[in-house]
Design a protein around this motif. Structure first.
Motif, short mmCIF file in Angstrom:
data_model
loop_
_atom_site.label_atom_id
_atom_site.label_comp_id
_atom_site.label_asym_id
_atom_site.label_seq_id
_atom_site.Cartn_x
_atom_site.Cartn_y
_atom_site.Cartn_z
N ALA A 1 0.84 -1.21 0.00
CA ALA A 1 0.00 0.00 0.00
C ALA A 1 0.87 1.25 0.00
O ALA A 1 0.59 2.22 -0.72
N TYR A 2 1.93 1.23 0.79
CA TYR A 2 2.85 2.36 0.85
C TYR A 2 3.52 2.58 -0.51
O TYR A 2 3.55 3.70 -1.02
N MET A 3 4.04 1.50 -1.10
CA MET A 3 4.73 1.63 -2.39
C MET A 3 3.76 2.09 -3.49
O MET A 3 4.13 2.88 -4.35
N ASN A 4 2.52 1.60 -3.45
CA ASN A 4 1.52 2.04 -4.43
C ASN A 4 1.26 3.54 -4.29
O ASN A 4 1.10 4.25 -5.29
N LYS A 5 1.20 4.00 -3.05
CA LYS A 5 0.98 5.42 -2.80
C LYS A 5 2.17 6.25 -3.31
O LYS A 5 1.98 7.28 -3.96
N VAL A 6 3.38 5.79 -3.03
CA VAL A 6 4.59 6.48 -3.50
C VAL A 6 4.59 6.54 -5.03
O VAL A 6 4.82 7.59 -5.63
N PHE A 7 4.29 5.40 -5.67
CA PHE A 7 4.30 5.31 -7.12
C PHE A 7 3.23 6.20 -7.74
O PHE A 7 3.49 6.91 -8.72
N ALA A 8 2.04 6.19 -7.17
CA ALA A 8 0.94 7.03 -7.69
C ALA A 8 1.29 8.51 -7.54
O ALA A 8 1.03 9.30 -8.47
N THR A 9 1.87 8.87 -6.41
CA THR A 9 2.26 10.27 -6.20
C THR A 9 3.34 10.68 -7.20
O THR A 9 3.29 11.77 -7.77
N MET A 10 4.30 9.79 -7.42
CA MET A 10 5.37 10.08 -8.37
C MET A 10 4.79 10.26 -9.78
O MET A 10 5.16 11.21 -10.48
N LYS A 11 3.90 9.37 -10.19
CA LYS A 11 3.30 9.48 -11.52
C LYS A 11 2.51 10.77 -11.67
O LYS A 11 2.51 11.38 -12.73
N GLU A 12 1.84 11.18 -10.60
CA GLU A 12 1.05 12.41 -10.65
C GLU A 12 1.95 13.65 -10.68
O GLU A 12 1.76 14.54 -11.50
N ASP A 13 2.92 13.67 -9.80
CA ASP A 13 3.79 14.85 -9.68
C ASP A 13 4.78 14.96 -10.83
O ASP A 13 5.29 16.05 -11.11
N MET A 14 5.07 13.84 -11.49
CA MET A 14 6.06 13.84 -12.56
C MET A 14 5.44 13.35 -13.87
O MET A 14 6.09 12.69 -14.67
N SER A 15 4.18 13.71 -14.10
CA SER A 15 3.49 13.29 -15.32
C SER A 15 4.06 14.02 -16.53
O SER A 15 4.67 15.08 -16.41
N TRP A 16 3.81 13.47 -17.71
CA TRP A 16 4.27 14.11 -18.93
C TRP A 16 3.61 15.49 -19.08
O TRP A 16 4.25 16.44 -19.53
N GLU A 17 2.38 15.60 -18.67
CA GLU A 17 1.69 16.89 -18.77
C GLU A 17 2.44 17.97 -17.98
O GLU A 17 2.50 19.12 -18.40
N LYS A 18 3.02 17.60 -16.85
CA LYS A 18 3.77 18.57 -16.05
C LYS A 18 5.20 18.74 -16.55
O LYS A 18 5.82 19.77 -16.31
#
Length: 164
Positions: free
Chosen positions: A70-87
């Protein structure tokens, strides 16, 4: 005379802005031709696979695995959101504008639109995946050596401290 200078300066700014817009459009076209957006997605997919093995490396117990996952999924989801191609796209365009001339961008674009360039773009995710796997293998064989050196350092420091 002043009016002529102002009109001339305005015309210069207009031409400069148009040239910058043209260069920006070329960079956008280059990024599209190189499929950078899908390469970012592929990178995240590969990182997700790498994250899967971290629990074992950290010695996570079976009963703790759901909490860790659950922790790793949260880290990964946050990373994908904060470092998305759109950004990333806008800042990446600025980086290209800063470091490449318009001619260099056009030359790269011509390459990536060629048969060899398209082949490179198509095969690059596999090359990157194989490169990442190779790096992981090399790190796995390197880590025990570093751990042994760390133990050696610990022993040498203790000897040094005891001798004083």
């Amino acid at each position: 005379m002043k009016k002529l200078a102002v009109v001339g300066f305005g015309l210069f700014l207009s031409i400069a802005c148009h040239a910058q817009d043209s260069k920006r459009e070329s960079v956008q076209e280059l990024l599209k031709a190189t499929n950078v957006d899908s390469m970012v997605d592929t990178m995240y997919s590969q990182m997700g696979q790498a994250f899967a093995g971290i629990g074992q490396q950290l010695g996570i117990k079976a009963e703790d695995q759901p909490v860790f996952d659950a922790y790793m999924n949260k880290v990964f989801a946050t990373m994908k959101e904060d470092m998305s191609w759109e950004k990333m796209e806008g800042p990446m365009i600025e980086i290209y504008l800063k470091h490449y001339t318009e001619k260099e961008i056009r030359d790269m674009l011509a390459f990536y639109q060629s048969e060899s360039g398209r082949s490179m773009v198509e095969k690059m995710p596999a090359v990157m995946g194989d490169s990442m796997a190779l790096s992981q293998q090399m790190v796995q064989s390197f880590l025990p050596k570093v751990q042994a050196m760390a133990e050696e350092l610990k022993t040498d420091l203790q000897k040094h401290r005891n001798s004083q």
